[in-house]
Design a protein around this motif. Structure first.
Motif, mmCIF file in Angstrom:
data_model
loop_
_atom_site.group_PDB
_atom_site.id
_atom_site.type_symbol
_atom_site.label_atom_id
_atom_site.label_comp_id
_atom_site.label_asym_id
_atom_site.label_seq_id
_atom_site.Cartn_x
_atom_site.Cartn_y
_atom_site.Cartn_z
ATOM 1 N N ILE A 52 0.732 -1.324 0.311
ATOM 2 C CA ILE A 52 0.040 -0.119 -0.047
ATOM 3 C C ILE A 52 0.858 1.382 0.098
ATOM 4 C CG2 ILE A 52 -1.652 1.124 1.237
ATOM 5 C CD1 ILE A 52 -2.637 -1.280 2.642
ATOM 6 N N ASN A 53 0.646 2.142 -0.890
ATOM 7 C CA ASN A 53 1.269 3.379 -0.810
ATOM 8 C C ASN A 53 0.159 4.474 -0.340
ATOM 9 O OD1 ASN A 53 3.793 2.538 -2.139
ATOM 10 N ND2 ASN A 53 2.639 2.692 -4.100
ATOM 11 N N VAL A 54 0.577 5.127 0.732
ATOM 12 C CA VAL A 54 -0.073 6.149 1.177
ATOM 13 C C VAL A 54 0.384 7.508 0.714
ATOM 14 C CG1 VAL A 54 -1.123 7.228 3.380
ATOM 15 C CG2 VAL A 54 -0.628 4.904 3.023
ATOM 16 N N GLU A 55 -0.421 8.382 -0.023
ATOM 17 C CA GLU A 55 0.012 9.457 -0.499
ATOM 18 C C GLU A 55 -0.825 10.756 -0.407
ATOM 19 O OE1 GLU A 55 0.260 9.070 -4.922
ATOM 20 O OE2 GLU A 55 0.710 7.016 -4.709
ATOM 21 N N GLY A 56 -0.635 11.943 -0.539
ATOM 22 C CA GLY A 56 -1.074 13.290 -0.207
ATOM 23 C C GLY A 56 -1.208 13.757 0.829
ATOM 24 N N LYS A 57 -0.765 13.151 1.805
ATOM 25 C CA LYS A 57 -0.689 13.835 3.291
ATOM 26 C C LYS A 57 0.783 13.487 3.993
ATOM 27 C CE LYS A 57 -3.642 13.535 7.338
ATOM 28 N NZ LYS A 57 -4.296 14.870 7.558
ATOM 29 N N GLY A 58 1.658 14.386 3.485
ATOM 30 C CA GLY A 58 3.140 14.350 3.747
ATOM 31 C C GLY A 58 3.845 13.839 2.980
ATOM 32 N N ASP A 115 4.185 -12.342 5.188
ATOM 33 C CA ASP A 115 4.127 -13.340 6.158
ATOM 34 C C ASP A 115 3.146 -13.262 6.995
ATOM 35 O OD1 ASP A 115 6.534 -14.276 5.113
ATOM 36 O OD2 ASP A 115 7.833 -12.657 5.720
ATOM 37 N N SER A 116 3.284 -13.038 8.182
ATOM 38 C CA SER A 116 2.169 -12.948 9.266
ATOM 39 C C SER A 116 1.685 -11.521 9.711
ATOM 40 C CB SER A 116 2.550 -13.685 10.715
ATOM 41 O OG SER A 116 3.976 -13.102 11.060
ATOM 42 N N ILE A 117 2.241 -10.299 8.945
ATOM 43 C CA ILE A 117 1.857 -9.266 9.263
ATOM 44 C C ILE A 117 0.240 -8.885 8.898
ATOM 45 C CG2 ILE A 117 2.191 -6.833 8.698
ATOM 46 C CD1 ILE A 117 5.059 -7.432 8.060
ATOM 47 N N GLU A 118 -0.485 -8.424 10.065
ATOM 48 C CA GLU A 118 -1.803 -8.139 9.808
ATOM 49 C C GLU A 118 -2.153 -6.721 9.822
ATOM 50 O OE1 GLU A 118 -4.051 -10.765 12.335
ATOM 51 O OE2 GLU A 118 -3.163 -12.785 11.692
ATOM 52 N N LEU A 119 -1.457 -5.899 10.618
ATOM 53 C CA LEU A 119 -1.804 -4.628 10.840
ATOM 54 C C LEU A 119 -0.555 -3.696 10.743
ATOM 55 C CD1 LEU A 119 -3.975 -4.262 13.955
ATOM 56 C CD2 LEU A 119 -4.723 -4.020 11.862
ATOM 57 N N LEU A 120 -0.766 -2.603 9.954
ATOM 58 C CA LEU A 120 0.401 -1.733 9.887
ATOM 59 C C LEU A 120 0.041 -0.082 10.066
ATOM 60 C CD1 LEU A 120 2.468 -2.945 6.973
ATOM 61 C CD2 LEU A 120 3.288 -3.210 9.276
ATOM 62 N N LYS A 121 0.789 0.554 10.622
ATOM 63 C CA LYS A 121 0.432 1.877 10.903
ATOM 64 C C LYS A 121 1.395 3.053 10.201
ATOM 65 C CE LYS A 121 0.588 5.077 15.122
ATOM 66 N NZ LYS A 121 0.873 4.635 16.385
ATOM 67 N N VAL A 122 0.653 4.046 9.744
ATOM 68 C CA VAL A 122 1.400 5.319 9.208
ATOM 69 C C VAL A 122 0.979 6.402 10.153
ATOM 70 C CG1 VAL A 122 1.476 4.608 6.753
ATOM 71 C CG2 VAL A 122 -0.588 5.762 7.655
ATOM 72 N N GLU A 123 1.930 7.422 10.175
ATOM 73 C CA GLU A 123 2.088 8.567 10.961
ATOM 74 C C GLU A 123 2.119 9.634 10.086
ATOM 75 O OE1 GLU A 123 2.003 8.876 14.419
ATOM 76 O OE2 GLU A 123 2.064 6.735 15.038
ATOM 77 N N LEU A 169 5.281 10.358 0.760
ATOM 78 C CA LEU A 169 4.938 8.828 0.367
ATOM 79 C C LEU A 169 5.274 7.943 1.410
ATOM 80 C CD1 LEU A 169 3.645 7.007 -1.871
ATOM 81 C CD2 LEU A 169 5.846 6.935 -2.656
ATOM 82 N N GLN A 170 4.205 7.292 1.961
ATOM 83 C CA GLN A 170 4.682 6.033 3.031
ATOM 84 C C GLN A 170 4.123 4.711 2.098
ATOM 85 O OE1 GLN A 170 4.185 6.995 7.196
ATOM 86 N NE2 GLN A 170 3.222 8.840 6.532
ATOM 87 N N THR A 171 4.871 3.873 2.383
ATOM 88 C CA THR A 171 4.746 2.506 1.802
ATOM 89 C C THR A 171 4.707 1.180 3.120
ATOM 90 O OG1 THR A 171 5.945 3.105 -0.183
ATOM 91 C CG2 THR A 171 5.413 0.721 0.245
ATOM 92 N N LEU A 172 3.465 0.513 3.001
ATOM 93 C CA LEU A 172 3.136 -0.377 3.868
ATOM 94 C C LEU A 172 3.375 -1.905 3.097
ATOM 95 C CD1 LEU A 172 0.149 0.734 5.814
ATOM 96 C CD2 LEU A 172 2.553 1.265 6.297
ATOM 97 N N THR A 173 3.672 -2.889 3.396
ATOM 98 C CA THR A 173 4.134 -4.099 2.937
ATOM 99 C C THR A 173 3.299 -5.221 4.039
ATOM 100 O OG1 THR A 173 5.891 -3.313 1.668
ATOM 101 C CG2 THR A 173 5.351 -5.867 1.658
#
Length: 169
Positions: A142-148, A157-165, A150-154
């Motif tokens: 996931i690429n999070v754009e337009g609020k500061g 494996d067992s990753i279920e939740l990720l956070k962007v600040e 660019l942040q990328t979350l991947t």
């Protein structure tokens, strides 16, 4: 010389087989979470390889599911993706998304969602499990754009939740 040629041919054949196998099921999806300043909406765009989606719908909805020619299957897959993607505030308050449609575009199946931008949003906690229940090797980026920046979350494996600040400007 013959040994060299046969080894070279064998190596090329291996590369062809490997790339052919790779071109079928990618088991990756890319999503964009866009904070659109013109509309004050958060727009979410999920892009799946059409070939992966074809395999997935047969597993999920039955062997007669047809994502290319069946509007019903396309709607089912869109709902499936929407149910497996969530955004929330850090305190757990869900940010509800509504469907904004879906389409086939070349080799890709797109699912669109949107919502109005909440006030004072300092972070987002995201979950993206689409196809990960089917294939543990599925990677959703996931690429999070337009609020500061660019942040990328991947999600792998067992990753279920990720956070962007987000910056407090």
């Amino acid at each position: 010389m013959i040994k060299f040629l046969s080894r070279t041919c064998a190596g090329l054949l291996l590369l062809l087989v490997a790339s052919s196998a790779f071109s079928h099921q990618q088991k990756t999806a890319i999503s964009t979470v866009l904070f659109n300043p013109r509309t004050d909406n958060i727009e979410v765009m999920h892009r799946f390889n059409l070939h992966d989606a074809e395999h997935a719908v047969r597993h999920i909805f039955g062997k007669n599911a047809d994502i290319i020619d069946s509007l019903k299957t396309q709607q089912q897959f869109s709902q499936y993706v929407s149910q497996r993607f969530t955004m929330a505030r850090e305190d757990g308050q869900l940010i509800l998304l509504k469907s904004a449609g879906f389409e086939i575009d070349g080799k890709f199946f797109w699912v669109y969602q949107e919502t109005h931008q909440p006030e004072k949003l300092n972070n987002l906690v995201i979950s993206h499990d689409a196809l990960r229940d089917l294939w543990p090797s599925q990677i959703n980026t996931i690429n999070v754009e337009g609020k500061g920046d660019l942040q990328t979350l991947t999600f792998e494996d067992s990753i279920e939740l990720l956070k962007v600040e987000f910056d407090h400007h």
